[in-house]
Design a protein around this motif. Structure first.
Motif, PDB file in Angstrom:
ATOM      1  N   ILE A  55      -7.005  13.242  11.608  1.00  4.71           N
ATOM      2  CA  ILE A  55      -7.324  13.766  10.278  1.00  4.71           C
ATOM      3  C   ILE A  55      -7.678  12.619   9.343  1.00  4.71           C
ATOM      4  O   ILE A  55      -8.633  12.702   8.555  1.00  4.71           O
ATOM      5  CB  ILE A  55      -6.141  14.579   9.717  1.00  4.71           C
ATOM      6  N   ALA A  56      -6.896  11.524   9.425  1.00  2.63           N
ATOM      7  CA  ALA A  56      -7.154  10.369   8.568  1.00  2.63           C
ATOM      8  C   ALA A  56      -8.535   9.780   8.826  1.00  2.63           C
ATOM      9  O   ALA A  56      -9.244   9.378   7.895  1.00  2.63           O
ATOM     10  CB  ALA A  56      -6.081   9.307   8.789  1.00  2.63           C
ATOM     11  N   SER A  57      -8.925   9.744  10.091  1.00  2.00           N
ATOM     12  CA  SER A  57     -10.230   9.169  10.433  1.00  2.00           C
ATOM     13  C   SER A  57     -11.378  10.063   9.970  1.00  2.00           C
ATOM     14  O   SER A  57     -12.495   9.582   9.777  1.00  2.00           O
ATOM     15  CB  SER A  57     -10.330   8.937  11.940  1.00  2.00           C
ATOM     16  N   ASP A  58     -11.106  11.354   9.788  1.00  2.00           N
ATOM     17  CA  ASP A  58     -12.139  12.287   9.331  1.00  2.00           C
ATOM     18  C   ASP A  58     -12.335  12.250   7.818  1.00  2.00           C
ATOM     19  O   ASP A  58     -13.354  12.739   7.307  1.00  2.00           O
ATOM     20  CB  ASP A  58     -11.787  13.718   9.742  1.00  2.00           C
ATOM     21  N   LEU A  59     -11.353  11.725   7.101  1.00  2.00           N
ATOM     22  CA  LEU A  59     -11.450  11.683   5.638  1.00  2.00           C
ATOM     23  C   LEU A  59     -12.639  10.838   5.200  1.00  2.00           C
ATOM     24  O   LEU A  59     -12.970   9.839   5.850  1.00  2.00           O
ATOM     25  CB  LEU A  59     -10.158  11.112   5.048  1.00  2.00           C
ATOM     26  N   PRO A  60     -13.336  11.230   4.142  1.00  2.00           N
ATOM     27  CA  PRO A  60     -12.991  12.271   3.166  1.00  2.00           C
ATOM     28  C   PRO A  60     -13.505  13.671   3.502  1.00  2.00           C
ATOM     29  O   PRO A  60     -13.609  14.509   2.603  1.00  2.00           O
ATOM     30  CB  PRO A  60     -13.662  11.749   1.897  1.00  2.00           C
ATOM     31  N   ASN A  61     -13.831  13.907   4.754  1.00  2.00           N
ATOM     32  CA  ASN A  61     -14.343  15.224   5.147  1.00  2.00           C
ATOM     33  C   ASN A  61     -13.460  15.820   6.247  1.00  2.00           C
ATOM     34  O   ASN A  61     -13.867  15.895   7.418  1.00  2.00           O
ATOM     35  CB  ASN A  61     -15.791  15.098   5.639  1.00  2.00           C
ATOM     36  N   PRO A  62     -12.256  16.250   5.907  1.00  2.00           N
ATOM     37  CA  PRO A  62     -11.345  16.802   6.918  1.00  2.00           C
ATOM     38  C   PRO A  62     -11.899  18.092   7.499  1.00  2.00           C
ATOM     39  O   PRO A  62     -12.583  18.857   6.813  1.00  2.00           O
ATOM     40  CB  PRO A  62     -10.053  17.053   6.129  1.00  2.00           C
ATOM     41  N   VAL A  63     -11.597  18.326   8.764  1.00  2.00           N
ATOM     42  CA  VAL A  63     -12.123  19.515   9.430  1.00  2.00           C
ATOM     43  C   VAL A  63     -11.019  20.508   9.802  1.00  2.00           C
ATOM     44  O   VAL A  63     -11.295  21.550  10.382  1.00  2.00           O
ATOM     45  CB  VAL A  63     -12.905  19.127  10.708  1.00  2.00           C
ATOM     46  N   THR A  64      -9.775  20.176   9.491  1.00  2.00           N
ATOM     47  CA  THR A  64      -8.677  21.073   9.824  1.00  2.00           C
ATOM     48  C   THR A  64      -7.568  20.982   8.778  1.00  2.00           C
ATOM     49  O   THR A  64      -7.403  19.934   8.136  1.00  2.00           O
ATOM     50  CB  THR A  64      -8.091  20.740  11.210  1.00  2.00           C
ATOM     51  N   ASN A  65      -6.835  22.064   8.605  1.00  2.00           N
ATOM     52  CA  ASN A  65      -5.656  22.051   7.732  1.00  2.00           C
ATOM     53  C   ASN A  65      -4.396  22.364   8.529  1.00  2.00           C
ATOM     54  O   ASN A  65      -3.413  22.872   7.990  1.00  2.00           O
ATOM     55  CB  ASN A  65      -5.822  23.042   6.577  1.00  2.00           C
ATOM     56  N   LEU A  66      -4.433  22.070   9.839  1.00  2.00           N
ATOM     57  CA  LEU A  66      -3.260  22.286  10.677  1.00  2.00           C
ATOM     58  C   LEU A  66      -2.081  21.499  10.126  1.00  2.00           C
ATOM     59  O   LEU A  66      -0.952  21.961  10.139  1.00  2.00           O
ATOM     60  CB  LEU A  66      -3.558  21.855  12.116  1.00  2.00           C
ATOM     61  N   PHE A  67      -2.366  20.288   9.647  1.00  2.00           N
ATOM     62  CA  PHE A  67      -1.386  19.486   8.921  1.00  2.00           C
ATOM     63  C   PHE A  67      -1.948  19.211   7.534  1.00  2.00           C
ATOM     64  O   PHE A  67      -3.158  19.015   7.381  1.00  2.00           O
ATOM     65  CB  PHE A  67      -1.122  18.161   9.632  1.00  2.00           C
ATOM     66  N   PRO A  68      -1.097  19.168   6.513  1.00  2.00           N
ATOM     67  CA  PRO A  68      -1.599  18.865   5.161  1.00  2.00           C
ATOM     68  C   PRO A  68      -2.113  17.432   5.073  1.00  2.00           C
ATOM     69  O   PRO A  68      -1.858  16.596   5.944  1.00  2.00           O
ATOM     70  CB  PRO A  68      -0.377  19.101   4.272  1.00  2.00           C
ATOM     71  N   LEU A  69      -2.806  17.123   3.995  1.00  2.00           N
ATOM     72  CA  LEU A  69      -3.574  15.877   3.906  1.00  2.00           C
ATOM     73  C   LEU A  69      -2.798  14.688   3.344  1.00  2.00           C
ATOM     74  O   LEU A  69      -3.303  13.564   3.361  1.00  2.00           O
ATOM     75  CB  LEU A  69      -4.823  16.107   3.040  1.00  2.00           C
ATOM     76  N   GLY A  70      -1.581  14.914   2.843  1.00  2.00           N
ATOM     77  CA  GLY A  70      -0.855  13.841   2.173  1.00  2.00           C
ATOM     78  C   GLY A  70      -0.601  12.627   3.041  1.00  2.00           C
ATOM     79  O   GLY A  70      -0.957  11.489   2.673  1.00  2.00           O
ATOM     80  N   TYR A  71       0.006  12.834   4.207  1.00  2.00           N
ATOM     81  CA  TYR A  71       0.315  11.716   5.094  1.00  2.00           C
ATOM     82  C   TYR A  71      -0.956  11.078   5.673  1.00  2.00           C
ATOM     83  O   TYR A  71      -1.090   9.841   5.656  1.00  2.00           O
ATOM     84  CB  TYR A  71       1.255  12.174   6.205  1.00  2.00           C
ATOM     85  N   PRO A  72      -1.932  11.858   6.172  1.00  2.00           N
ATOM     86  CA  PRO A  72      -3.173  11.233   6.653  1.00  2.00           C
ATOM     87  C   PRO A  72      -3.891  10.422   5.567  1.00  2.00           C
ATOM     88  O   PRO A  72      -4.484   9.384   5.875  1.00  2.00           O
ATOM     89  CB  PRO A  72      -4.026  12.431   7.092  1.00  2.00           C
ATOM     90  N   THR A  73      -3.814  10.884   4.317  1.00  2.00           N
ATOM     91  CA  THR A  73      -4.459  10.146   3.228  1.00  2.00           C
ATOM     92  C   THR A  73      -3.824   8.773   3.048  1.00  2.00           C
ATOM     93  O   THR A  73      -4.518   7.756   2.882  1.00  2.00           O
ATOM     94  CB  THR A  73      -4.363  10.931   1.908  1.00  2.00           C
ATOM     95  N   MET A  74      -2.490   8.714   3.109  1.00  2.00           N
ATOM     96  CA  MET A  74      -1.802   7.428   2.988  1.00  2.00           C
ATOM     97  C   MET A  74      -2.127   6.534   4.186  1.00  2.00           C
ATOM     98  O   MET A  74      -2.332   5.323   4.023  1.00  2.00           O
ATOM     99  CB  MET A  74      -0.296   7.654   2.885  1.00  2.00           C
ATOM    100  N   LEU A  75      -2.191   7.129   5.371  1.00  2.00           N
ATOM    101  CA  LEU A  75      -2.561   6.344   6.553  1.00  2.00           C
ATOM    102  C   LEU A  75      -3.961   5.750   6.396  1.00  2.00           C
ATOM    103  O   LEU A  75      -4.208   4.591   6.745  1.00  2.00           O
ATOM    104  CB  LEU A  75      -2.511   7.219   7.803  1.00  2.00           C
ATOM    105  N   ARG A  76      -4.864   6.573   5.867  1.00  2.00           N
ATOM    106  CA  ARG A  76      -6.251   6.111   5.706  1.00  2.00           C
ATOM    107  C   ARG A  76      -6.327   4.949   4.707  1.00  2.00           C
ATOM    108  O   ARG A  76      -7.081   3.976   4.919  1.00  2.00           O
ATOM    109  CB  ARG A  76      -7.145   7.260   5.249  1.00  2.00           C
ATOM    110  N   LEU A  77      -5.547   5.015   3.638  1.00  2.00           N
ATOM    111  CA  LEU A  77      -5.537   3.936   2.655  1.00  2.00           C
ATOM    112  C   LEU A  77      -5.071   2.628   3.296  1.00  2.00           C
ATOM    113  O   LEU A  77      -5.668   1.564   3.067  1.00  2.00           O
ATOM    114  CB  LEU A  77      -4.618   4.301   1.478  1.00  2.00           C
TER     115      LEU A  77
END
Length: 457
Positions: free
Chosen positions: A37-59
């Motif tokens: 999910i983090a690698s797909d940001l800023p264009n996520p393709v799933t909401n199976l998991f919310p975006l908070g943790y992947p966003t921090m990982l991406r940063l």
């Protein structure tokens, strides 16, 4: 105080280096989903998991260029911030250090899972709720801060809504008790604002992905068998235990007998904790401790029921993290209030920090050596879109243990130590775009990387 500062440093160091000696570096299937999910940001393709943790990982990935190191840096920063905040704010520093020496913190902050960020935010939510209930001066800023934190928790784990329901239940309790009206207003503002935030995120999910929490992606619930109900209940009961969290995956007679032995210990621990909880009536923090236990109870029961209705894993240290943190923190605050000597509780905390670390590393493996073997092979798999463990059953390797003194040996198959799982985790870390498959359902097999194709000696 000096010994707590030393222990705090040890906690940070142990959490940082522990996963270096795990076969997959503390990266598991869910970790790969977050990396994807983090690698797909800023264009996520799933909401199976919310975006908070992947966003921090991406940063952090943008800084380190590698998701393994991104997760390590994030975890280390979070646990350090908690300790520094507690020390400089004088918010139960000794209690916080021992809280982080417990099983939950040692587990969630040493591997790449969203519970680390969830527990991090929970700690600060507890701080602001503490201020709301116990500061003499009324401040709506605390209610706003708490609502922003709870909203953030929901964006990290959907189970954050159970924390929200807990506070709603507590607000109802305050109304019945006729607590200070200013406190009720602050709690009410907190409930209102965080409720709007959660509703807004759910609406975003619905508009962007067509579902509220990815419920259409989870598959049908597994058959509710008696053995799994029992295992879930054992996992829930173990949430009261601050240090012991041993739960074998096997359903053999010996395994279940051991888990019922742990249940016996959990029962005695629960009785001991209740004795201290009753002492809260004698303190000015009575309602604060009630709130912590309400959060713990509502969260645990709600997640248990949710587990039976959805396709999620059984109750364990990870799933019960929030419950354990609330109960343990409540106990530590009460224990230290009238403490003459902290020798026993400090030594117990140190012992179990060492014991749980040694237990997790009972069969140490050099993660970087495993990674070094797989990394050069990645170029020939660049066209692959999926990875599937096709050697899960064929290549299960048991680990042999020797019991000291009696010199008896026994073997146990660790799921996450199997070569297929290790290969999948390392491949997914190096190439987060590759999606792991639970079942081999892709028709075009040329798109699938089978773990048997990856060489790991």
């Amino acid at each position: 105080m000096a010994k707590y500062l030393v222990l705090a440093i040890f906690i940070v160091v142990i959490n940082f280096i522990q996963s270096f000696f795990l076969p997959s570096g503390g990266i598991y299937a869910d970790s790969l989903s977050y990396f994807g999910i983090a690698s797909d940001l800023p264009n996520p393709v799933t909401n199976l998991f919310p975006l908070g943790y992947p966003t921090m990982l991406r940063l952090f990935f943008e800084i380190f260029g590698d998701f393994f190191w991104a997760s390590k840096a994030l975890n280390t920063l979070m646990i350090t911030v908690i300790l520094l905040f507690s020390y400089f704010k004088r918010f139960y520093f000794k209690e916080t250090v021992l809280l982080l020496a417990g099983k939950t913190a040692l587990f969630v902050f040493s591997i790449a899972i969203s519970e680390s960020l969830f527990v991090f935010l929970l700690y600060f939510l507890i701080y602001y709720l503490y201020k709301i209930l116990n500061d003499n001066k009324s401040s709506y800023k605390d209610a706003i801060s708490a609502s922003l934190i709870l909203f953030a928790m929901f964006t990290v784990r959907y189970s954050g809504i159970y924390v929200y329901l807990s506070v709603v239940a507590f607000a109802g309790f305050l109304l019945i008790k006729g607590k200070d009206k200013s406190k009720i207003k602050e709690i009410g503002l907190f409930v209102l604002l965080s409720g709007f935030g959660i509703a807004g995120y759910l609406l975003f999910n619905l508009m962007e992905f067509g579902s509220f929490t990815g419920e259409n992606l989870r598959g049908k619930p597994a058959e509710i068998l008696t053995i799994y109900v029992i295992r879930d209940l054992l996992g829930l009961a173990n949430s009261v235990n601050p240090y012991i969290g041993l739960k074998p995956s096997s359903n053999s007679f010996a395994s279940m007998a051991f888990q019922f032995f742990v249940l016996l210990i959990d029962t005695f621990v629960f009785i001991y904790l209740i004795r201290y909880f009753k002492k809260a009536k004698e303190t000015s923090l009575h309602y604060f401790h009630i709130l912590l236990w309400v959060i713990a109870t509502v969260y645990a029961v709600s997640l248990l029921i949710s587990g039976w209705l959805q396709q999620i894993e059984e109750m364990n240290i990870r799933m019960m993290a929030a419950t354990n943190v609330c109960i343990f923190f409540s106990f530590l605050i009460l224990y230290y209030k009238n403490l003459r000597s902290d020798k026993v509780v400090f030594r117990v905390g140190c012992f179990f920090l060492i014991f749980n670390t040694a237990y997790s590393l009972k069969n140490p493996v050099n993660y970087f050596q495993n990674r070094k073997q797989i990394e050069p092979q990645m170029s020939k798999f660049s066209h692959k879109k999926y990875i599937y463990i096709d050697e899960r059953f064929e290549a299960e390797i048991p680990t042999k243990y020797v019991i000291p003194i009696i010199n008896k040996t026994f073997e146990y198959k660790h799921t996450n130590n199997q070569k297929g799982d290790v290969k999948q985790s390392i491949v997914g870390t190096l190439n987060p775009k590759i999606k792991w498959l639970k079942y081999d359902t892709i028709k075009d097999k040329s798109q699938v990387l089978y773990t048997s194709e990856v060489v790991l000696k």
